[in-house]
Design a protein around this motif. Structure first.
Motif, PDB file in Angstrom:
ATOM      1  N   ASN A 165      -7.882   8.006   9.453  1.00 19.08           N
ATOM      2  CA  ASN A 165      -7.346   8.538   8.020  1.00 19.08           C
ATOM      3  C   ASN A 165      -5.783   9.010   8.103  1.00 19.08           C
ATOM      4  O   ASN A 165      -5.293   9.882   8.639  1.00 19.08           O
ATOM      5  CB  ASN A 165      -8.197   9.870   7.828  1.00 19.08           C
ATOM      6  CG  ASN A 165      -7.785  10.265   6.309  1.00 19.08           C
ATOM      7  OD1 ASN A 165      -7.367   9.814   5.603  1.00 19.08           O
ATOM      8  ND2 ASN A 165      -8.463  11.604   6.081  1.00 19.08           N
ATOM      9  N   LYS A 166      -5.184   7.749   7.487  1.00 16.60           N
ATOM     10  CA  LYS A 166      -3.703   8.022   7.649  1.00 16.60           C
ATOM     11  C   LYS A 166      -2.950   7.678   6.195  1.00 16.60           C
ATOM     12  O   LYS A 166      -3.480   6.845   5.380  1.00 16.60           O
ATOM     13  CB  LYS A 166      -3.184   6.817   8.640  1.00 16.60           C
ATOM     14  CG  LYS A 166      -3.749   6.749   9.978  1.00 16.60           C
ATOM     15  CD  LYS A 166      -3.171   5.724  10.674  1.00 16.60           C
ATOM     16  CE  LYS A 166      -1.890   6.290  11.220  1.00 16.60           C
ATOM     17  NZ  LYS A 166      -1.496   5.445  12.331  1.00 16.60           N
ATOM     18  N   ILE A 210      -3.914  -3.934   6.238  1.00 14.77           N
ATOM     19  CA  ILE A 210      -4.658  -2.915   5.941  1.00 14.77           C
ATOM     20  C   ILE A 210      -5.667  -2.856   4.878  1.00 14.77           C
ATOM     21  O   ILE A 210      -5.292  -3.643   3.890  1.00 14.77           O
ATOM     22  CB  ILE A 210      -3.718  -1.623   5.605  1.00 14.77           C
ATOM     23  CG1 ILE A 210      -2.754  -1.902   4.406  1.00 14.77           C
ATOM     24  CG2 ILE A 210      -2.650  -1.136   6.633  1.00 14.77           C
ATOM     25  CD1 ILE A 210      -2.203  -0.718   3.744  1.00 14.77           C
ATOM     26  N   GLN A 211      -6.589  -2.107   4.968  1.00 20.60           N
ATOM     27  CA  GLN A 211      -7.741  -2.213   3.911  1.00 20.60           C
ATOM     28  C   GLN A 211      -8.131  -0.826   3.461  1.00 20.60           C
ATOM     29  O   GLN A 211      -8.290   0.171   4.069  1.00 20.60           O
ATOM     30  CB  GLN A 211      -9.008  -2.791   4.204  1.00 20.60           C
ATOM     31  CG  GLN A 211     -10.062  -2.984   3.440  1.00 20.60           C
ATOM     32  CD  GLN A 211     -11.355  -3.764   3.867  1.00 20.60           C
ATOM     33  OE1 GLN A 211     -11.273  -4.416   4.773  1.00 20.60           O
ATOM     34  NE2 GLN A 211     -12.441  -3.652   3.143  1.00 20.60           N
ATOM     35  N   PHE A 212      -7.980  -0.757   2.300  1.00 21.80           N
ATOM     36  CA  PHE A 212      -8.312   0.764   1.772  1.00 21.80           C
ATOM     37  C   PHE A 212      -9.016   0.902   0.441  1.00 21.80           C
ATOM     38  O   PHE A 212      -9.010  -0.057  -0.218  1.00 21.80           O
ATOM     39  CB  PHE A 212      -7.011   1.557   1.588  1.00 21.80           C
ATOM     40  CG  PHE A 212      -5.898   1.034   0.793  1.00 21.80           C
ATOM     41  CD1 PHE A 212      -5.959   1.319  -0.438  1.00 21.80           C
ATOM     42  CD2 PHE A 212      -5.346  -0.044   1.047  1.00 21.80           C
ATOM     43  CE1 PHE A 212      -5.113   0.832  -1.357  1.00 21.80           C
ATOM     44  CE2 PHE A 212      -4.120  -0.572   0.392  1.00 21.80           C
ATOM     45  CZ  PHE A 212      -4.139  -0.182  -1.091  1.00 21.80           C
ATOM     46  N   ILE A 213      -9.807   1.973   0.091  1.00 24.40           N
ATOM     47  CA  ILE A 213     -10.399   2.139  -1.072  1.00 24.40           C
ATOM     48  C   ILE A 213      -9.315   2.767  -2.138  1.00 24.40           C
ATOM     49  O   ILE A 213      -8.833   3.781  -1.585  1.00 24.40           O
ATOM     50  CB  ILE A 213     -11.586   3.065  -0.832  1.00 24.40           C
ATOM     51  CG1 ILE A 213     -12.584   2.168  -0.129  1.00 24.40           C
ATOM     52  CG2 ILE A 213     -12.280   3.372  -2.475  1.00 24.40           C
ATOM     53  CD1 ILE A 213     -13.768   3.102   0.296  1.00 24.40           C
ATOM     54  N   ARG A 249      -1.570  -1.699  -8.312  1.00 26.59           N
ATOM     55  CA  ARG A 249      -1.915  -1.007  -9.702  1.00 26.59           C
ATOM     56  C   ARG A 249      -3.553  -0.527  -9.434  1.00 26.59           C
ATOM     57  O   ARG A 249      -4.268  -1.633  -8.729  1.00 26.59           O
ATOM     58  CB  ARG A 249      -1.772  -1.862 -10.713  1.00 26.59           C
ATOM     59  CG  ARG A 249      -2.334  -1.294 -12.087  1.00 26.59           C
ATOM     60  CD  ARG A 249      -2.439  -2.376 -13.148  1.00 26.59           C
ATOM     61  NE  ARG A 249      -2.837  -1.593 -14.362  1.00 26.59           N
ATOM     62  CZ  ARG A 249      -2.970  -2.140 -15.424  1.00 26.59           C
ATOM     63  NH1 ARG A 249      -2.512  -3.255 -15.586  1.00 26.59           N
ATOM     64  NH2 ARG A 249      -3.467  -1.710 -16.316  1.00 26.59           N
ATOM     65  N   VAL A 250      -3.880   0.658  -9.346  1.00 35.24           N
ATOM     66  CA  VAL A 250      -5.246   1.086  -9.300  1.00 35.24           C
ATOM     67  C   VAL A 250      -5.742   1.321 -10.710  1.00 35.24           C
ATOM     68  O   VAL A 250      -5.316   2.274 -11.290  1.00 35.24           O
ATOM     69  CB  VAL A 250      -5.381   2.360  -8.559  1.00 35.24           C
ATOM     70  CG1 VAL A 250      -6.823   2.749  -8.399  1.00 35.24           C
ATOM     71  CG2 VAL A 250      -4.963   1.818  -6.914  1.00 35.24           C
ATOM     72  N   GLY A 251      -6.738   0.639 -11.198  1.00 37.19           N
ATOM     73  CA  GLY A 251      -7.573   0.995 -12.445  1.00 37.19           C
ATOM     74  C   GLY A 251      -6.933  -0.129 -13.379  1.00 37.19           C
ATOM     75  O   GLY A 251      -6.263  -0.809 -13.245  1.00 37.19           O
TER      76      GLY A 251
END
Length: 101
Positions: A32-33, A46-49, A75-77
């Protein structure tokens, strides 16, 4: 993460990636970084939600590096996800003026 020897175009990197030359470390317990260190000539995958709508700036810690391309915006969403989150008087590109102008 790994080290690259030489300079490559994004297209060359994509071809190498499709060939499986950049292995992924998959884990059920990822760290968790909010910061990763990448050495000169190296890369980091890197892979992230991304579940917090908005425009997020990812960058190197040095301004000069951001100027030469070591930065990006994620851009998220969708526009619908952002409606109601942005104040009506929030400054837009090309229309910001400091208070009192």
């Amino acid at each position: 993460m790994g080290r690259l020897n030489g300079s490559f175009t994004p297209a060359e990197i994509e071809v190498r990636d499709m060939k499986g030359e950049f292995p992924r470390l998959r884990s059920n317990f990822p760290p968790n970084k909010d910061t990763v260190c990448v050495s000169h000539g190296s890369y980091m995958i890197i892979q992230f939600i991304a579940d917090n709508p908005g425009w997020w700036f990812l960058h190197c810690h040095l301004d000069f590096h951001a100027l030469i391309g070591m930065a990006m915006v994620v851009r998220v969403g969708t526009d619908a996800d952002l409606r109601g989150l942005i104040p009506p008087n929030f400054p837009r590109c090309n229309n910001f003026a400091p208070p009192g102008f």
